[in-house]
Design an enzyme around this catalytic site. Structure first.
Site, mmCIF file in Angstrom:
data_model
loop_
_atom_site.group_PDB
_atom_site.id
_atom_site.type_symbol
_atom_site.label_atom_id
_atom_site.label_comp_id
_atom_site.label_asym_id
_atom_site.label_seq_id
_atom_site.Cartn_x
_atom_site.Cartn_y
_atom_site.Cartn_z
ATOM 1 N N GLY A 44 0.778 -1.236 0.000
ATOM 2 C CA GLY A 44 0.000 0.000 0.000
ATOM 3 C C GLY A 44 0.806 1.281 0.000
ATOM 4 O O GLY A 44 0.322 2.320 -0.449
ATOM 5 N N CYS A 74 -4.965 -9.093 -4.338
ATOM 6 C CA CYS A 74 -4.498 -7.957 -3.543
ATOM 7 C C CYS A 74 -5.094 -6.712 -4.175
ATOM 8 O O CYS A 74 -4.850 -6.449 -5.359
ATOM 9 C CB CYS A 74 -2.976 -7.904 -3.568
ATOM 10 S SG CYS A 74 -2.269 -6.387 -2.893
ATOM 11 N N CYS A 181 -9.755 -4.380 1.136
ATOM 12 C CA CYS A 181 -8.460 -5.071 1.208
ATOM 13 C C CYS A 181 -8.779 -6.516 1.569
ATOM 14 O O CYS A 181 -9.640 -6.765 2.425
ATOM 15 C CB CYS A 181 -7.572 -4.425 2.277
ATOM 16 S SG CYS A 181 -6.067 -5.365 2.660
#
Length: 251
Positions: A44, A74, A181
């Site tokens: 991230g 992801c 997520c």
């Protein structure tokens, strides 16, 4: 491509196990190779070029193993690199997770919504296009910096402390929660404890259905009545990650 070849699935850690669980519900007889890139976790806070390179390295592992399709489990990698990977590896089907924000538009448009995701996902061009297309004008975007790391670590006290500090101010103020997520479904109960009664939206079941459709269209379904195999690879060679992965998978 051979029908018997495995499907490659990757994430920056073990969070993508939540995606694999949904895939197994519709494609239990396929063989799977799961790659957890915990050595480079989290994604991230990395640049687009860094994420492209990390994804390429994983994809090349899958190509060497002759995987017939690749699932990007992801959200950050999907948001930043899915298009890049599809262009570079045009012969391989890529199925990419994305935050289930359109589902809010379809099923709960009038309700206040909280999107939980990594900073990388929320700032990505792909997510912003999705968000502005389906914006219900009652949405809060919350970049949960460091949360995936804590979930990966598995420390329950740290998780509860983080959620209390970052989510308690939204209690009673939101009705929808988008889990942007793949790590976050692992702590859905803990999130609910802090926020109260909310409806969760998670893109994994829809990715699973899409994967099935892609394989059927390309005639790549493994027509075997036996349960498939699951191989786990972790870039940091962590036995603890492997143990947690299979424990979660079997819940």
């Amino acid at each position: 491509m051979n029908k018997n070849e495995a499907i490659g699935i990757f994430d920056s850690g073990i969070g993508g196990v939540t995606v694999l669980r949904e895939i197994l519900k519709v494609l239990p007889n396929e063989n799977y190779m799961y790659y957890s890139d915990s050595k480079n976790n989290p994604y991230g806070d990395k640049s687009d070029d860094q994420i492209h390179e990390l994804c390429e390295n994983i994809v090349n592992v899958f190509i060497e193993q002759k995987c017939k399709a690749i699932v990007i489990a992801c959200n950050t990698a999907s948001a930043k690199s899915a298009q890049y990977l599809r262009q570079k590896y045009a012969d391989i089907p890529f199925i990419a997770i994305e935050p289930a924000y359109k589902m809010v538009y379809d099923y709960a448009y009038s309700e206040s919504t909280l999107v939980l995701a990594t900073k990388g996902t929320i700032e990505s061009e792909k997510f912003n296009l999705l968000y502005h297309t389906y914006d219900n004008h009652k949405t809060i975007l919350l970049p949960c910096v460091g949360l995936a790391d804590i979930i990966e670590e598995g420390n329950r006290e740290k998780i509860k402390k983080y959620l209390k500090e970052h989510l308690e101010l939204f209690r009673g103020k939101v009705k929808n929660v988008v889990l942007g997520c793949t790590h976050y479904p692992l702590i859905q109960d803990e999130i609910q404890e802090v926020l109260g009664e909310v409806t969760f939206f998670n893109g994994a079941p829809y990715l699973a259905k899409h994967l099935q459709e892609v394989l059927e269209k390309k005639d790549l379904i493994h027509n075997n009545n036996e349960k498939g195999t699951i191989q786990f690879i972790d870039s940091s060679n962590s036995e603890q990650k492997k143990k947690r992965f299979f424990e979660i998978l079997e819940k």
